[in-house]
Design an enzyme around this catalytic site. Structure first.
Site, PDB file in Angstrom:
ATOM      1  CD  GLU A  97      46.519  64.991  38.252  1.00  0.00           C
ATOM      2  OE1 GLU A  97      47.749  64.779  38.202  1.00  0.00           O
ATOM      3  OE2 GLU A  97      45.696  64.299  37.629  1.00  0.00           O
ATOM      4  CG  ASP A 152      53.812  63.063  33.368  1.00  0.00           C
ATOM      5  OD1 ASP A 152      52.577  63.130  33.470  1.00  0.00           O
ATOM      6  OD2 ASP A 152      54.597  63.441  34.246  1.00  0.00           O
TER       7      ASP A 152
END
Length: 273
Positions: free
Chosen positions: A66, A77
């Site tokens: 990614e 995140d």
């Protein structure tokens, strides 16, 4: 029950276009039982650092990476990636630089590349323009965790026309009905989120996770990747035979921050055992 227009678009998108990512993953799985997917934040600490990270990952036989396009509010995140996103933006990293970097990576390395980011990037560019740029840069798909799939029908249809895979996330809090809907629209692979919360914290590899992976399997035939808290060889040993892909993000970035290429190389050597 009559399907909504969005659901019809998603079904049409799944029916059209070649799924290059799934074909690639199947080919890799014929060679080894558990694939590795990793994560790099574009421009953090720098694009030169990114390149060296990717060289180490390629040496370690990573199968899928990614490339995260930095965003100001990366809601999925954990703290380390939030910091990486913020510093990347403060250093002036732009979307066009991320696409240019992706093109270099796709041309040079053997692994496949996904764009990871947030829908603001897609919205600002326009869906078709975003997908065209992604395809031109050699990406095989994307992860946009803040876009609900019920609002993504048009994007998914455009993606299928270009042979790009929108990666769907399944979570332990999803109902069976929700998992069934996600399985119907998924392409390429499934990203199974190992636990509630954000990236970075350790995940307990045990009966609950095994049961969740089994629930995911009931609703898809695609390769299943497990992420959030995967960080050591014991985790990979647990996942082998239960999932197809181990997804490692924060642990690799921690290793890089602790000791650059040397520490990251040792991290992957330890994973291999």
């Amino acid at each position: 029950m009559e399907r909504t227009e969005s659901e019809k678009q998603m079904a049409a998108g799944r029916a059209s276009g070649a799924d290059h990512l799934e074909a690639y993953l199947r080919q890799r799985l014929a060679q080894k039982p558990l694939l590795l997917m990793t994560h790099v934040v574009c421009g953090y600490p720098s694009f030169d650092d990114n390149w060296r990270e990717l060289e180490v990952m390629a040496e370690a036989g990573v199968d899928l990476v990614e490339l995260q396009f930095p965003f100001s509010e990366p809601s999925a995140d954990g703290p380390l990636f939030v910091k990486a996103n913020q510093l990347s933006l403060e250093r002036g990293v732009r979307r066009d630089q991320c696409f240019e970097f992706m093109a270099r990576v796709s041309e040079h390395f053997p692994f496949k590349v996904l764009m990871m980011g947030y829908y603001n990037t897609v919205f600002k560019m326009g869906e078709a323009a975003f997908l065209d740029a992604l395809a031109k840069a050699g990406g095989c798909g994307y992860i946009v965790p803040d876009l609900p799939v019920q609002e993504a029908g048009h994007l998914h249809q455009l993606s299928a026309e270009r042979g790009l895979s929108p990666i769907v996330l399944m979570t332990p809090t999803n109902s069976d009905a929700r998992l069934e809907m996600l399985g119907q629209v998924a392409r390429g692979m499934i990203y199974a989120v190992a636990r509630k919360g954000v990236t970075g914290d350790k995940t307990e590899m045990g009966a609950d996770l095994e049961a969740f992976i089994a629930r995911c399997r009931q609703h898809t035939s695609l390769p299943v990747g497990v992420g959030f808290g995967v960080s050591e060889k014991a985790d990979l040993d647990f996942l082998q035979g239960k999932a197809e892909i181990a997804i490692i993000g924060t642990a690799a970035l921690k290793a890089w921050e602790e000791g650059g290429e040397t520490a990251l190389r040792k991290f992957f050597q330890d994973l291999a055992g």
